[in-house]
Design a protein around this motif. Structure first.
Motif, PDB file in Angstrom:
ATOM      1  N   GLY A 100       0.841  -1.215   0.000  1.00  0.00           N
ATOM      2  CA  GLY A 100       0.000   0.000   0.000  1.00  0.00           C
ATOM      3  C   GLY A 100       0.866   1.251   0.000  1.00  0.00           C
ATOM      4  N   TRP A 101       1.922   1.234   0.793  1.00  0.00           N
ATOM      5  CA  TRP A 101       2.835   2.381   0.839  1.00  0.00           C
ATOM      6  C   TRP A 101       3.533   2.549  -0.509  1.00  0.00           C
ATOM      7  CZ3 TRP A 101       4.024   6.336   4.106  1.00  0.00           C
ATOM      8  CH2 TRP A 101       5.194   7.025   3.853  1.00  0.00           C
ATOM      9  N   THR A 102       4.007   1.414  -1.056  1.00  0.00           N
ATOM     10  CA  THR A 102       4.726   1.469  -2.329  1.00  0.00           C
ATOM     11  C   THR A 102       3.837   2.067  -3.414  1.00  0.00           C
ATOM     12  OG1 THR A 102       5.879  -0.511  -1.630  1.00  0.00           O
ATOM     13  CG2 THR A 102       6.097   0.074  -3.952  1.00  0.00           C
ATOM     14  N   LYS A 103       2.570   1.628  -3.402  1.00  0.00           N
ATOM     15  CA  LYS A 103       1.632   2.082  -4.440  1.00  0.00           C
ATOM     16  C   LYS A 103       1.340   3.587  -4.313  1.00  0.00           C
ATOM     17  CE  LYS A 103      -3.019   0.975  -5.790  1.00  0.00           C
ATOM     18  NZ  LYS A 103      -4.157   0.495  -5.046  1.00  0.00           N
ATOM     19  N   ASN A 104       1.145   4.035  -3.104  1.00  0.00           N
ATOM     20  CA  ASN A 104       0.658   5.407  -2.933  1.00  0.00           C
ATOM     21  C   ASN A 104       1.709   6.441  -2.580  1.00  0.00           C
ATOM     22  OD1 ASN A 104      -2.295   5.010  -3.214  1.00  0.00           O
ATOM     23  ND2 ASN A 104      -1.890   3.551  -1.578  1.00  0.00           N
ATOM     24  N   MET A 105       2.752   6.011  -1.898  1.00  0.00           N
ATOM     25  CA  MET A 105       3.665   7.022  -1.350  1.00  0.00           C
ATOM     26  C   MET A 105       5.117   6.868  -1.800  1.00  0.00           C
ATOM     27  SD  MET A 105       1.733   8.893   0.563  1.00  0.00           S
ATOM     28  CE  MET A 105       2.699   9.760   1.779  1.00  0.00           C
ATOM     29  N   ALA A 106       5.471   5.681  -2.318  1.00  0.00           N
ATOM     30  CA  ALA A 106       6.898   5.419  -2.567  1.00  0.00           C
ATOM     31  C   ALA A 106       7.534   6.432  -3.505  1.00  0.00           C
ATOM     32  CB  ALA A 106       7.091   4.016  -3.105  1.00  0.00           C
ATOM     33  N   ASP A 107       6.814   6.851  -4.548  1.00  0.00           N
ATOM     34  CA  ASP A 107       7.441   7.785  -5.495  1.00  0.00           C
ATOM     35  C   ASP A 107       7.301   9.233  -5.032  1.00  0.00           C
ATOM     36  OD1 ASP A 107       4.733   7.660  -5.840  1.00  0.00           O
ATOM     37  OD2 ASP A 107       4.788   8.047  -7.994  1.00  0.00           O
ATOM     38  N   LYS A 108       6.672   9.421  -3.872  1.00  0.00           N
ATOM     39  CA  LYS A 108       6.507  10.796  -3.377  1.00  0.00           C
ATOM     40  C   LYS A 108       7.262  11.032  -2.086  1.00  0.00           C
ATOM     41  CE  LYS A 108       2.362  10.722  -5.858  1.00  0.00           C
ATOM     42  NZ  LYS A 108       1.845   9.425  -6.255  1.00  0.00           N
ATOM     43  N   THR A 109       7.975  10.023  -1.632  1.00  0.00           N
ATOM     44  CA  THR A 109       8.765  10.148  -0.397  1.00  0.00           C
ATOM     45  C   THR A 109      10.081   9.393  -0.601  1.00  0.00           C
ATOM     46  OG1 THR A 109       7.638   8.195   0.431  1.00  0.00           O
ATOM     47  CG2 THR A 109       6.816  10.293   1.242  1.00  0.00           C
ATOM     48  N   VAL A 110      11.026   9.653   0.274  1.00  0.00           N
ATOM     49  CA  VAL A 110      12.282   8.893   0.230  1.00  0.00           C
ATOM     50  C   VAL A 110      12.451   8.197   1.574  1.00  0.00           C
ATOM     51  CG1 VAL A 110      14.771   8.996  -0.074  1.00  0.00           C
ATOM     52  CG2 VAL A 110      13.339  10.671  -1.190  1.00  0.00           C
ATOM     53  N   VAL A 111      12.574   6.878   1.547  1.00  0.00           N
ATOM     54  CA  VAL A 111      12.828   6.150   2.789  1.00  0.00           C
ATOM     55  C   VAL A 111      14.335   6.199   3.033  1.00  0.00           C
ATOM     56  CG1 VAL A 111      12.634   3.953   4.014  1.00  0.00           C
ATOM     57  CG2 VAL A 111      10.826   4.669   2.443  1.00  0.00           C
ATOM     58  N   LYS A 112      14.730   6.933   4.072  1.00  0.00           N
ATOM     59  CA  LYS A 112      16.153   7.134   4.335  1.00  0.00           C
ATOM     60  C   LYS A 112      16.745   5.998   5.146  1.00  0.00           C
ATOM     61  CE  LYS A 112      18.136  10.637   3.692  1.00  0.00           C
ATOM     62  NZ  LYS A 112      18.944  11.088   2.537  1.00  0.00           N
ATOM     63  N   LEU A 113      15.944   5.437   6.042  1.00  0.00           N
ATOM     64  CA  LEU A 113      16.477   4.476   6.992  1.00  0.00           C
ATOM     65  C   LEU A 113      15.313   3.672   7.548  1.00  0.00           C
ATOM     66  CD1 LEU A 113      19.478   4.652   7.838  1.00  0.00           C
ATOM     67  CD2 LEU A 113      18.759   5.878   9.876  1.00  0.00           C
ATOM     68  N   VAL A 114      15.591   2.404   7.924  1.00  0.00           N
ATOM     69  CA  VAL A 114      14.586   1.610   8.644  1.00  0.00           C
ATOM     70  C   VAL A 114      15.272   1.092   9.909  1.00  0.00           C
ATOM     71  CG1 VAL A 114      13.059  -0.393   8.559  1.00  0.00           C
ATOM     72  CG2 VAL A 114      13.428   0.975   6.494  1.00  0.00           C
ATOM     73  N   LEU A 115      14.738   1.454  11.041  1.00  0.00           N
ATOM     74  CA  LEU A 115      15.336   1.036  12.309  1.00  0.00           C
ATOM     75  C   LEU A 115      14.540  -0.131  12.853  1.00  0.00           C
ATOM     76  CD1 LEU A 115      15.696   4.624  13.809  1.00  0.00           C
ATOM     77  CD2 LEU A 115      17.499   3.245  12.763  1.00  0.00           C
ATOM     78  N   CYS A 116      15.244  -1.159  13.310  1.00  0.00           N
ATOM     79  CA  CYS A 116      14.530  -2.286  13.917  1.00  0.00           C
ATOM     80  C   CYS A 116      15.006  -2.448  15.354  1.00  0.00           C
ATOM     81  CB  CYS A 116      14.769  -3.561  13.119  1.00  0.00           C
ATOM     82  SG  CYS A 116      13.876  -4.931  13.846  1.00  0.00           S
ATOM     83  N   MET A 117      14.055  -2.351  16.277  1.00  0.00           N
ATOM     84  CA  MET A 117      14.365  -2.456  17.702  1.00  0.00           C
ATOM     85  C   MET A 117      14.309  -3.932  18.085  1.00  0.00           C
ATOM     86  SD  MET A 117      14.277   0.876  18.430  1.00  0.00           S
ATOM     87  CE  MET A 117      13.933   1.034  20.150  1.00  0.00           C
ATOM     88  N   ASP A 118      15.479  -4.542  18.276  1.00  0.00           N
ATOM     89  CA  ASP A 118      15.528  -5.966  18.624  1.00  0.00           C
ATOM     90  C   ASP A 118      15.312  -6.159  20.121  1.00  0.00           C
ATOM     91  OD1 ASP A 118      15.947  -6.939  16.085  1.00  0.00           O
ATOM     92  OD2 ASP A 118      18.139  -6.701  16.212  1.00  0.00           O
TER      93      ASP A 118
END
Ligand SMILES: Nc1ncnc2c1ncn2[C@@H]1O[C@H](COP(=O)(O)OP(=O)(O)O)[C@@H](O)[C@H]1O
Ligand SMILES: Nc1ccn([C@@H]2O[C@H](COP(=O)(O)OP(=O)(O)O)[C@@H](O)[C@H]2O)c(=O)n1
Length: 424
Positions: A100-118
């Protein structure tokens, strides 16, 4: 092209500390914290919401709300904030969220980082139960919901974490440590992230970096120059002595003279030149120094404050204006210096020097023979570098002008249609 809004996703099991850490990060960095869970809970609490019941159902069962709802809430919140950098916690949590994000927002935003809290299940459960006991009021801070949420995390969210790992965007954080230690690790990631090389892959930044180097090369080739010319001086006893006269920057020749003791005389012989080329040379050098300083400042701004630069129109107008002024200075400075250099070469031509009438220099010119000229190649190169600088600063003026024209909406969040929220 104006920069797209930046997004950092924060993922992790329930109670791993996503919300706690995001609230600490936004104190240090200019991000807007959006918690997908909080947005869903607010929507669910809204009595007029058509999807309130559906949200409640998913929250209690620890399952994931359809992305149409979550994506719309996130998009609304991004637009309402008027900001450009977002820390989105608890999203994307499954394949449906991601697509859903890819379809609607991916080309309008830049994902800089993904943090995963282990964080281990036991600690997650302990923390959430503690949160519930402290009065969170959440309908899912109980053991039954928690077990389901952990299952959902393992089966649905971990594949998303792996997806971002493959893209090289993932940073894992040991979230079991005390909150102060966790935030320290996170802030390091953010510190590195705000230094961006992106502008230097585009003409504006790339040319600016070159301008910095070429401005230094242009003025240094003038300030470091010490030319020389030479003759043989006839002592009159059948002996000759070599004479070397220097031509140093700033080429104020009239005030530069050299005294030489020749042929064992008791008094020195004074050699001097005429002419003053210092204003041409200094204007050229001044343009180089100003250009170097401006290039240095802007390179630092592009590296550390690119988003602010793009969002603050005043900064971009100042950059455009000063770049234009410096381009004009380079044209005028290089032209003047080219003319000055040709005068300087003529004035310091040793052949001309010994031909000059004796009364001008107070020297017996008949005693000077065998004129030798030094090399002025460095100064010729400086003129070429000056014109090269003119071309670069003019070119950059054009790119800055284009960027100002290509600007997008006020807050940088694209205006786009978001899928309508699903009914209950
Ligand atoms: N590093 C930590 N050490 C101990 N307790 C923590 C830590 N991080 C968060 N907590 C506590 O755990 C609970 C859950 O944290 P929260 O940030 O709400 O998690 P999440 O947003 O991931 O569900 C809160 O009560 C919070 O005070
Ligand atoms: N992207 C999301 C985020 C949360 N949620 C729902 O909201 C619940 C609470 O999420 P949260 O992020 O506030 O809390 P934690 O489970 O991380 O503690 C989740 O268990 C899901 O039911 C969702 O459906 N989709």
């Amino acid at each position: 092209m104006a920069a797209l809004p930046e997004v950092v996703f924060v993922l992790g099991g329930p109670g791993s500390g996503k919300g706690t850490q995001c609230s600490k990060i936004i104190k240090e960095f200019e991000f807007v914290h959006l918690s997908a869970g909080d947005l869903l809970r607010d929507e669910q609490a809204n009595k007029e919401s058509e999807v309130g019941q559906l949200i409640e159902y998913h929250i209690v069962n620890g399952t994931i709300v359809p992305v149409e709802i979550t994506c719309e809430l996130l998009h609304k919140a991004m637009k309402a904030s008027g900001k450009h950098k977002f820390l989105i916690d608890g999203f994307p949590r499954n394949e449906d969220n991601l697509s859903g994000w890819t379809k609607n927002m991916a080309d309008k935003t830049v994902v800089k980082l993904v943090l995963c809290m282990d964080c281990s299940d036991d600690i997650c459960i302990e923390r959430c139960m503690g949160r519930g006991a402290a009065g969170s009021g959440r309908s899912d801070d109980n053991l039954t919901s928690l077990k389901k949420r952990l299952v959902t995390f393992r089966s649905a969210t971990l594949p998303i974490v792996e997806h971002y790992d493959k893209l090289g965007l993932l940073r894992r954080i040991n979230a079991e440590r005390p909150a102060e230690q966790v935030v320290f690790a996170l802030l390091c990631y953010f510190g590195v992230m705000i230094v961006t090389v992106q502008p230097f892959l585009e003409p504006r930044g790339f040319i600016r970096a070159l301008e910095f180097i070429f401005a230094i090369a242009a003025f240094a080739s003038v300030t470091n120059f010490v030319g020389s010319i030479g003759f043989d001086y006839d002592c009159g006893t059948g002996k000759t002595e070599a004479v070397r006269l220097t031509v140093p920057y700033p080429f104020h020749l009239g005030s530069h003279s050299e005294n030489k003791i020749l042929c064992g005389a008791t008094k020195p012989t004074k050699f001097t030149f005429f002419g003053d080329y210092s204003s041409d040379a200094q204007f050229f050098v001044g343009t180089g120094v100003l250009s170097m300083l401006w290039a240095m400042i802007t390179v630092a701004v592009y590296l550390l404050g690119e988003q602010n630069y793009r969002l603050d129109k005043r900064l971009r107008y100042v950059d455009f204006g000063l770049t234009l002024v410096l381009a004009t200075f380079w044209l005028a400075g290089s032209g003047a210096w080219a003319n000055g250099l040709s005068g300087l070469k003529h004035e310091t031509d040793p052949v001309e020097y010994i031909r000059t009438p004796q009364f001008l220099y107070g020297l017996d010119m008949a005693k000077l023979h065998n004129p030798r000229s030094g090399s002025f190649a460095a100064l010729t190169i400086s003129v070429l570098l000056g014109f090269l600088n003119f071309i670069m600063w003019t070119g950059n003026t054009w790119f800055l002008y284009k960027e100002l024209k290509d600007e997008q909406g006020e807050n940088g969040v694209p205006n786009q249609s978001v899928p309508a929220a699903a009914g209950p």
